[in-house]
Design a protein around this motif. Structure first.
Motif, mmCIF file in Angstrom:
data_model
loop_
_atom_site.group_PDB
_atom_site.id
_atom_site.type_symbol
_atom_site.label_atom_id
_atom_site.label_comp_id
_atom_site.label_asym_id
_atom_site.label_seq_id
_atom_site.Cartn_x
_atom_site.Cartn_y
_atom_site.Cartn_z
ATOM 1 N N MET A 268 0.857 -1.175 0.000
ATOM 2 C CA MET A 268 0.000 0.000 0.000
ATOM 3 C C MET A 268 0.904 1.240 0.000
ATOM 4 S SD MET A 268 -2.910 1.154 2.720
ATOM 5 C CE MET A 268 -4.166 0.002 2.286
ATOM 6 N N GLY A 269 0.696 2.134 -0.962
ATOM 7 C CA GLY A 269 1.514 3.326 -1.099
ATOM 8 C C GLY A 269 1.120 4.414 -0.107
ATOM 9 N N ILE A 270 1.943 5.423 -0.073
ATOM 10 C CA ILE A 270 1.704 6.536 0.854
ATOM 11 C C ILE A 270 0.427 7.279 0.482
ATOM 12 C CG2 ILE A 270 2.630 8.746 1.631
ATOM 13 C CD1 ILE A 270 5.413 7.543 1.317
ATOM 14 N N PHE A 271 0.243 7.536 -0.810
ATOM 15 C CA PHE A 271 -0.945 8.286 -1.230
ATOM 16 C C PHE A 271 -2.225 7.493 -0.992
ATOM 17 C CE2 PHE A 271 2.408 10.247 -3.876
ATOM 18 C CZ PHE A 271 2.320 11.517 -3.339
ATOM 19 N N GLN A 272 -2.172 6.190 -1.187
ATOM 20 C CA GLN A 272 -3.349 5.364 -0.916
ATOM 21 C C GLN A 272 -3.689 5.375 0.564
ATOM 22 O OE1 GLN A 272 -2.171 1.607 -2.500
ATOM 23 N NE2 GLN A 272 -2.784 2.125 -4.607
ATOM 24 N N ARG A 273 -2.657 5.337 1.413
ATOM 25 C CA ARG A 273 -2.885 5.366 2.855
ATOM 26 C C ARG A 273 -3.454 6.731 3.280
ATOM 27 N NH1 ARG A 273 0.911 2.386 6.918
ATOM 28 N NH2 ARG A 273 0.125 0.818 5.516
ATOM 29 N N LEU A 274 -2.968 7.809 2.665
ATOM 30 C CA LEU A 274 -3.496 9.133 2.996
ATOM 31 C C LEU A 274 -4.946 9.280 2.544
ATOM 32 C CD1 LEU A 274 -0.499 11.502 2.206
ATOM 33 C CD2 LEU A 274 -1.410 10.890 4.439
ATOM 34 N N MET A 275 -5.294 8.720 1.406
ATOM 35 C CA MET A 275 -6.680 8.798 0.943
ATOM 36 C C MET A 275 -7.612 7.930 1.798
ATOM 37 S SD MET A 275 -7.044 10.938 -1.270
ATOM 38 C CE MET A 275 -5.725 12.069 -1.491
ATOM 39 N N LYS A 276 -7.066 6.858 2.338
ATOM 40 C CA LYS A 276 -7.868 5.991 3.183
ATOM 41 C C LYS A 276 -8.058 6.615 4.570
ATOM 42 C CE LYS A 276 -8.256 1.090 3.959
ATOM 43 N NZ LYS A 276 -7.545 -0.193 3.898
ATOM 44 N N ASN A 277 -6.994 7.205 5.121
ATOM 45 C CA ASN A 277 -7.038 7.852 6.433
ATOM 46 C C ASN A 277 -6.812 9.351 6.234
ATOM 47 O OD1 ASN A 277 -7.234 5.302 7.642
ATOM 48 N ND2 ASN A 277 -5.016 5.094 7.691
#
Length: 83
Positions: free
Chosen positions: A1-10
């Motif tokens: 899981m990439g950084i941007f995906q994690r930021l969009m999720k949280n």
């Protein structure tokens, strides 16, 4: 899981990421600025008298208004006597 995906999720992590990115960029730019200045001493063992290398005609301040450098005669005499 990439950084941007994690930021969009949280989404609550976005301000923290912005603050940390700004802090790292600021610290890095200040470190680069400090290494370029001649009056900042990083290694005293190789250059024990770094003030001898400062160019008096180049302003060391961020903003210098109406500053003119003239050598002090007493200091020049002391410098010549100690060499």
């Amino acid at each position: 899981m990439g950084i941007f995906q994690r930021l969009m999720k949280n989404k609550e992590l976005i301000p923290l990421a912005i603050i940390m990115t700004t802090a790292v960029a600021g610290a890095s730019s200040f470190a680069l600025y400090a290494f370029q200045k001649t009056d900042v001493v990083i290694d005293r063992k190789r250059n024990p008298e770094p003030w001898e290398m400062v160019d008096p005609t180049q302003p060391q301040k961020l903003i210098t208004i109406n500053q003119q450098w003239k050598p002090v005669e007493e200091l020049q005499k002391v410098r010549r006597a100690t060499r």
